[in-house]
Write a protein that holds these residues in place. Structure first.
Motif, PDB file in Angstrom:
ATOM      1  N   HIS A 196      -3.407  -2.010   8.388  1.00 53.08           N
ATOM      2  CA  HIS A 196      -4.100  -3.206   8.854  1.00 53.08           C
ATOM      3  C   HIS A 196      -3.277  -3.796   9.994  1.00 53.08           C
ATOM      4  O   HIS A 196      -2.161  -4.257   9.760  1.00 53.08           O
ATOM      5  CB  HIS A 196      -4.224  -4.194   7.687  1.00 53.08           C
ATOM      6  CG  HIS A 196      -5.015  -5.424   7.983  1.00 53.08           C
ATOM      7  ND1 HIS A 196      -6.380  -5.404   8.134  1.00 53.08           N
ATOM      8  CD2 HIS A 196      -4.629  -6.708   8.155  1.00 53.08           C
ATOM      9  CE1 HIS A 196      -6.799  -6.641   8.364  1.00 53.08           C
ATOM     10  NE2 HIS A 196      -5.756  -7.435   8.401  1.00 53.08           N
ATOM     11  N   ASP A 200      -1.345  -1.604   4.256  1.00 54.68           N
ATOM     12  CA  ASP A 200      -2.140  -2.481   3.400  1.00 54.68           C
ATOM     13  C   ASP A 200      -2.662  -1.683   2.216  1.00 54.68           C
ATOM     14  O   ASP A 200      -2.598  -0.454   2.198  1.00 54.68           O
ATOM     15  CB  ASP A 200      -3.269  -3.168   4.169  1.00 54.68           C
ATOM     16  CG  ASP A 200      -4.410  -2.251   4.570  1.00 54.68           C
ATOM     17  OD1 ASP A 200      -4.540  -1.142   4.013  1.00 54.68           O
ATOM     18  OD2 ASP A 200      -5.186  -2.635   5.450  1.00 54.68           O
ATOM     19  N   ARG A 238      -5.952  -1.355  -0.499  1.00 49.19           N
ATOM     20  CA  ARG A 238      -7.376  -1.674  -0.576  1.00 49.19           C
ATOM     21  C   ARG A 238      -7.964  -1.148  -1.875  1.00 49.19           C
ATOM     22  O   ARG A 238      -7.503  -0.150  -2.416  1.00 49.19           O
ATOM     23  CB  ARG A 238      -8.116  -1.023   0.589  1.00 49.19           C
ATOM     24  CG  ARG A 238      -7.623  -1.476   1.940  1.00 49.19           C
ATOM     25  CD  ARG A 238      -8.208  -0.634   3.057  1.00 49.19           C
ATOM     26  NE  ARG A 238      -7.595  -0.996   4.319  1.00 49.19           N
ATOM     27  CZ  ARG A 238      -8.266  -1.248   5.429  1.00 49.19           C
ATOM     28  NH1 ARG A 238      -9.577  -1.178   5.448  1.00 49.19           N
ATOM     29  NH2 ARG A 238      -7.626  -1.574   6.522  1.00 49.19           N
ATOM     30  N   VAL A 278      -9.232  -5.134   1.524  1.00 48.13           N
ATOM     31  CA  VAL A 278      -7.782  -5.368   1.488  1.00 48.13           C
ATOM     32  C   VAL A 278      -7.451  -6.422   0.431  1.00 48.13           C
ATOM     33  O   VAL A 278      -8.019  -7.508   0.423  1.00 48.13           O
ATOM     34  CB  VAL A 278      -7.274  -5.823   2.873  1.00 48.13           C
ATOM     35  CG1 VAL A 278      -5.783  -6.137   2.826  1.00 48.13           C
ATOM     36  CG2 VAL A 278      -7.571  -4.767   3.934  1.00 48.13           C
ATOM     37  N   THR A 284      -0.929  -6.730   1.667  1.00 46.57           N
ATOM     38  CA  THR A 284      -0.351  -6.124   2.868  1.00 46.57           C
ATOM     39  C   THR A 284       1.164  -6.223   2.806  1.00 46.57           C
ATOM     40  O   THR A 284       1.723  -7.022   2.046  1.00 46.57           O
ATOM     41  CB  THR A 284      -0.845  -6.809   4.163  1.00 46.57           C
ATOM     42  OG1 THR A 284      -0.341  -8.141   4.203  1.00 46.57           O
ATOM     43  CG2 THR A 284      -2.363  -6.815   4.256  1.00 46.57           C
TER      44      THR A 284
END
Length: 113
Positions: A21, A26, A28, A33, A36
């Protein structure tokens, strides 16, 4: 705690993947997301505003809203130098639950997650 601890905890969660990201790692769930790893050596998790207010109010040395508009959307910095395993896991799992589809959350909760 370290960024590697964040990575391990995040990737243990159902359907979690690591991507990028804005050039930063990051994590997900179904392409949404939930956490991070910015370059500052801390973690950022996606909380609701209520969760953010509670966590930041209870442990301000551990949780801080991200500056600006992102923080107003619930993005919250986890200060890894002061975090322990339980606090980090709780924050990452909460963020995952916030972003996971209902069916995946239910399956995870039934499995004892």
């Amino acid at each position: 705690m370290t960024p590697e601890n964040v990575r391990r905890i995040a990737l243990e969660l159902p359907a979690a993947t690591e991507k990028s990201h804005f050039g930063k790692p990051d994590f997900r769930v179904r392409d949404r997301v939930f956490a991070t790893l910015p370059e500052d050596g801390n973690a950022v998790v996606k909380l609701t505003r209520d969760q953010q207010e509670m966590m930041c109010g209870r442990e301000p040395a551990l949780f801080q809203p991200v500056d600006g508009g992102w923080g107003k959307q619930g993005w919250t910095r986890v200060i890894l130098a002061t975090a322990d395993e339980a606090a980090l896991r709780s924050a990452v799992v909460t963020a995952w639950r916030n972003m996971a589809p209902v069916t995946l959350r239910k399956a995870f909760d039934l499995a004892g997650g």
